[in-house]
Design a protein around this motif. Structure first.
Motif, PDB file in Angstrom:
ATOM      1  N   ILE A   1       0.841  -1.094  -0.049  1.00  0.00           N
ATOM      2  CA  ILE A   1      -0.068   0.008   0.087  1.00  0.00           C
ATOM      3  C   ILE A   1       0.731   0.972   0.206  1.00  0.00           C
ATOM      4  CG2 ILE A   1      -1.812   1.525   1.293  1.00  0.00           C
ATOM      5  CD1 ILE A   1      -2.894  -1.187   2.537  1.00  0.00           C
ATOM      6  N   VAL A   2       0.926   2.138  -0.918  1.00  0.00           N
ATOM      7  CA  VAL A   2       1.396   3.177  -1.125  1.00  0.00           C
ATOM      8  C   VAL A   2       0.560   4.497  -0.854  1.00  0.00           C
ATOM      9  CG1 VAL A   2       2.766   5.021  -2.576  1.00  0.00           C
ATOM     10  CG2 VAL A   2       2.855   2.284  -2.985  1.00  0.00           C
ATOM     11  N   VAL A   3       0.758   5.188   0.290  1.00  0.00           N
ATOM     12  CA  VAL A   3      -0.125   6.161   0.599  1.00  0.00           C
ATOM     13  C   VAL A   3       0.615   7.626   0.443  1.00  0.00           C
ATOM     14  CG1 VAL A   3       0.359   6.058   3.295  1.00  0.00           C
ATOM     15  CG2 VAL A   3      -1.836   7.135   2.490  1.00  0.00           C
ATOM     16  N   ASN A   4      -0.247   8.607   0.063  1.00  0.00           N
ATOM     17  CA  ASN A   4       0.113   9.920   0.017  1.00  0.00           C
ATOM     18  C   ASN A   4      -0.833  10.668   0.781  1.00  0.00           C
ATOM     19  OD1 ASN A   4      -0.380  12.833  -1.738  1.00  0.00           O
ATOM     20  ND2 ASN A   4       1.378  12.443  -0.769  1.00  0.00           N
ATOM     21  N   ALA A   5      -0.655  11.283   1.898  1.00  0.00           N
ATOM     22  CA  ALA A   5      -1.411  11.869   2.912  1.00  0.00           C
ATOM     23  C   ALA A   5      -1.067  13.338   3.276  1.00  0.00           C
ATOM     24  CB  ALA A   5      -1.708  11.033   4.262  1.00  0.00           C
ATOM     25  N   THR A   6      -2.116  14.145   3.179  1.00  0.00           N
ATOM     26  CA  THR A   6      -1.936  15.493   3.661  1.00  0.00           C
ATOM     27  C   THR A   6      -2.921  16.234   4.306  1.00  0.00           C
ATOM     28  OG1 THR A   6      -2.429  16.530   1.516  1.00  0.00           O
ATOM     29  CG2 THR A   6      -0.189  15.918   1.845  1.00  0.00           C
ATOM     30  N   PRO A   7      -3.166  17.146   5.033  1.00  0.00           N
ATOM     31  CA  PRO A   7      -4.272  17.609   5.840  1.00  0.00           C
ATOM     32  C   PRO A   7      -5.330  18.333   4.897  1.00  0.00           C
ATOM     33  CG  PRO A   7      -2.229  18.703   6.352  1.00  0.00           C
ATOM     34  CD  PRO A   7      -1.920  17.810   5.594  1.00  0.00           C
ATOM     35  N   GLY A   8      -4.500  18.927   3.756  1.00  0.00           N
ATOM     36  CA  GLY A   8      -5.603  19.732   2.992  1.00  0.00           C
ATOM     37  C   GLY A   8      -5.514  21.037   3.392  1.00  0.00           C
ATOM     38  N   GLY A   9      -6.406  21.714   2.878  1.00  0.00           N
ATOM     39  CA  GLY A   9      -6.689  23.359   3.195  1.00  0.00           C
ATOM     40  C   GLY A   9      -6.802  24.063   1.914  1.00  0.00           C
ATOM     41  N   THR A  10      -6.689  25.357   2.084  1.00  0.00           N
ATOM     42  CA  THR A  10      -6.582  26.374   0.983  1.00  0.00           C
ATOM     43  C   THR A  10      -5.085  26.438   0.485  1.00  0.00           C
ATOM     44  OG1 THR A  10      -6.454  28.130   2.535  1.00  0.00           O
ATOM     45  CG2 THR A  10      -8.657  27.428   1.983  1.00  0.00           C
ATOM     46  N   GLY A  11      -4.097  26.366   1.135  1.00  0.00           N
ATOM     47  CA  GLY A  11      -2.591  26.451   0.620  1.00  0.00           C
ATOM     48  C   GLY A  11      -2.365  25.365  -0.115  1.00  0.00           C
ATOM     49  N   GLU A  12      -1.221  25.712  -1.118  1.00  0.00           N
ATOM     50  CA  GLU A  12      -0.390  24.576  -1.829  1.00  0.00           C
ATOM     51  C   GLU A  12       0.317  23.986  -0.715  1.00  0.00           C
ATOM     52  OE1 GLU A  12       0.131  22.966  -5.558  1.00  0.00           O
ATOM     53  OE2 GLU A  12      -1.293  24.903  -5.247  1.00  0.00           O
ATOM     54  N   ASP A  13       0.337  22.637  -1.005  1.00  0.00           N
ATOM     55  CA  ASP A  13       1.201  21.523  -0.051  1.00  0.00           C
ATOM     56  C   ASP A  13       1.938  20.725  -0.981  1.00  0.00           C
ATOM     57  OD1 ASP A  13       2.019  19.756   1.684  1.00  0.00           O
ATOM     58  OD2 ASP A  13       0.199  19.228   2.658  1.00  0.00           O
ATOM     59  N   PRO A  14       3.250  21.051  -0.867  1.00  0.00           N
ATOM     60  CA  PRO A  14       4.365  20.352  -1.791  1.00  0.00           C
ATOM     61  C   PRO A  14       4.387  18.781  -1.593  1.00  0.00           C
ATOM     62  CG  PRO A  14       5.339  21.608   0.021  1.00  0.00           C
ATOM     63  CD  PRO A  14       3.991  21.888  -0.054  1.00  0.00           C
ATOM     64  N   SER A  15       3.769  18.468  -0.180  1.00  0.00           N
ATOM     65  CA  SER A  15       3.798  16.985   0.074  1.00  0.00           C
ATOM     66  C   SER A  15       2.549  16.350  -0.550  1.00  0.00           C
ATOM     67  CB  SER A  15       3.587  16.749   1.558  1.00  0.00           C
ATOM     68  OG  SER A  15       4.775  17.354   2.121  1.00  0.00           O
ATOM     69  N   ARG A  16       1.676  16.783  -1.352  1.00  0.00           N
ATOM     70  CA  ARG A  16       0.683  16.248  -1.967  1.00  0.00           C
ATOM     71  C   ARG A  16       0.992  15.910  -3.396  1.00  0.00           C
ATOM     72  NH1 ARG A  16      -5.352  18.671  -3.625  1.00  0.00           N
ATOM     73  NH2 ARG A  16      -6.139  16.761  -4.187  1.00  0.00           N
ATOM     74  N   ALA A  17       0.551  14.875  -3.750  1.00  0.00           N
ATOM     75  CA  ALA A  17       0.849  14.426  -5.147  1.00  0.00           C
ATOM     76  C   ALA A  17      -0.084  14.697  -6.207  1.00  0.00           C
ATOM     77  CB  ALA A  17       1.058  12.849  -5.018  1.00  0.00           C
ATOM     78  N   ASP A  18       0.350  15.237  -7.276  1.00  0.00           N
ATOM     79  CA  ASP A  18      -0.458  15.924  -8.090  1.00  0.00           C
ATOM     80  C   ASP A  18      -1.089  14.799  -9.040  1.00  0.00           C
ATOM     81  OD1 ASP A  18       1.393  15.540 -10.256  1.00  0.00           O
ATOM     82  OD2 ASP A  18       1.971  17.603 -10.123  1.00  0.00           O
ATOM     83  N   ALA A  19      -1.858  14.982  -9.997  1.00  0.00           N
ATOM     84  CA  ALA A  19      -2.689  13.950 -10.813  1.00  0.00           C
ATOM     85  C   ALA A  19      -1.462  13.250 -11.693  1.00  0.00           C
ATOM     86  CB  ALA A  19      -3.605  14.626 -11.682  1.00  0.00           C
ATOM     87  N   GLN A  20      -0.556  14.031 -12.135  1.00  0.00           N
ATOM     88  CA  GLN A  20       0.461  13.475 -12.787  1.00  0.00           C
ATOM     89  C   GLN A  20       1.289  12.419 -12.333  1.00  0.00           C
ATOM     90  OE1 GLN A  20       2.993  16.317 -14.787  1.00  0.00           O
ATOM     91  NE2 GLN A  20       3.632  14.687 -16.358  1.00  0.00           N
ATOM     92  N   ASP A  21       1.679  12.873 -10.887  1.00  0.00           N
ATOM     93  CA  ASP A  21       2.471  11.986 -10.268  1.00  0.00           C
ATOM     94  C   ASP A  21       1.756  10.809  -9.753  1.00  0.00           C
ATOM     95  OD1 ASP A  21       5.469  12.059  -9.051  1.00  0.00           O
ATOM     96  OD2 ASP A  21       4.175  12.038  -6.899  1.00  0.00           O
ATOM     97  N   VAL A  22       0.627  10.807  -9.302  1.00  0.00           N
ATOM     98  CA  VAL A  22      -0.166   9.678  -8.882  1.00  0.00           C
ATOM     99  C   VAL A  22      -0.278   8.922 -10.110  1.00  0.00           C
ATOM    100  CG1 VAL A  22      -2.785   9.288  -8.364  1.00  0.00           C
ATOM    101  CG2 VAL A  22      -1.817  11.014  -7.211  1.00  0.00           C
ATOM    102  N   GLU A  23      -0.497   9.338 -11.214  1.00  0.00           N
ATOM    103  CA  GLU A  23      -0.811   8.308 -12.567  1.00  0.00           C
ATOM    104  C   GLU A  23       0.691   7.490 -12.567  1.00  0.00           C
ATOM    105  OE1 GLU A  23      -1.001   8.713 -17.380  1.00  0.00           O
ATOM    106  OE2 GLU A  23      -2.434   9.946 -16.036  1.00  0.00           O
ATOM    107  N   ARG A  24       1.940   8.459 -12.420  1.00  0.00           N
ATOM    108  CA  ARG A  24       3.278   7.678 -12.601  1.00  0.00           C
ATOM    109  C   ARG A  24       3.490   6.718 -11.588  1.00  0.00           C
ATOM    110  NH1 ARG A  24       7.638   7.625 -10.292  1.00  0.00           N
ATOM    111  NH2 ARG A  24       7.211   9.205  -8.799  1.00  0.00           N
TER     112      ARG A  24
END
Length: 130
Positions: free
Chosen positions: A32-55
């Protein structure tokens, strides 16, 4: 049993992913590979974007192991999400990536890796990026 990888879209996350795949192949365990961030309104560099998720999904799909990618952005921090996954699955090992930071950097910004090491209730393998 399952190997859990804490993934962030940085070199240390890639190192953890590669080691997690290697260990799952060798031990014939699920991954299991997990990418977890708290979210919110700001940009979070720890959050994988759609392109990275696909990769990442493509990489684990061709690995030959039973694997899945999970992304959580629901108000909890990464440590809480990892603890929940360890409790819900039969996790044999958590793999995390480390990056070099100065003592002052750790003091000001904290250390997610340290918090993971101190609170997650399973064996943890910490790997460095090349």
């Amino acid at each position: 049993m399952t190997i859990l990888v804490a993934y962030v879209p940085r070199p240390e996350g890639q190192a953890a992913l590669e080691k997690g795949i290697e260990l799952a192949l060798a031990s014939k365990e699920n991954l299991i590979v997990v990418n977890a961030t708290p979210g919110g309104t700001g940009e979070d560099p720890s959050r994988a974007d759609a392109q990275d998720v696909e990769r990442v999904e493509q990489l684990i799909s061709v690995s030959g192991i039973k694997a899945e990618f999970k992304q959580f952005v629901r108000g909890k921090n990464a440590v809480e999400e990892l603890n929940d996954l360890v409790a819900a699955h039969s996790v044999s090992m958590l793999v995390i990536g480390l990056r070099k930071r100065t003592a002052v950097g750790k003091l000001i910004m904290g250390s997610m890796a340290q918090e993971i090491l101190m609170t997650v209730e399973c064996p943890i393998l910490a790997v460095k990026a090349n």
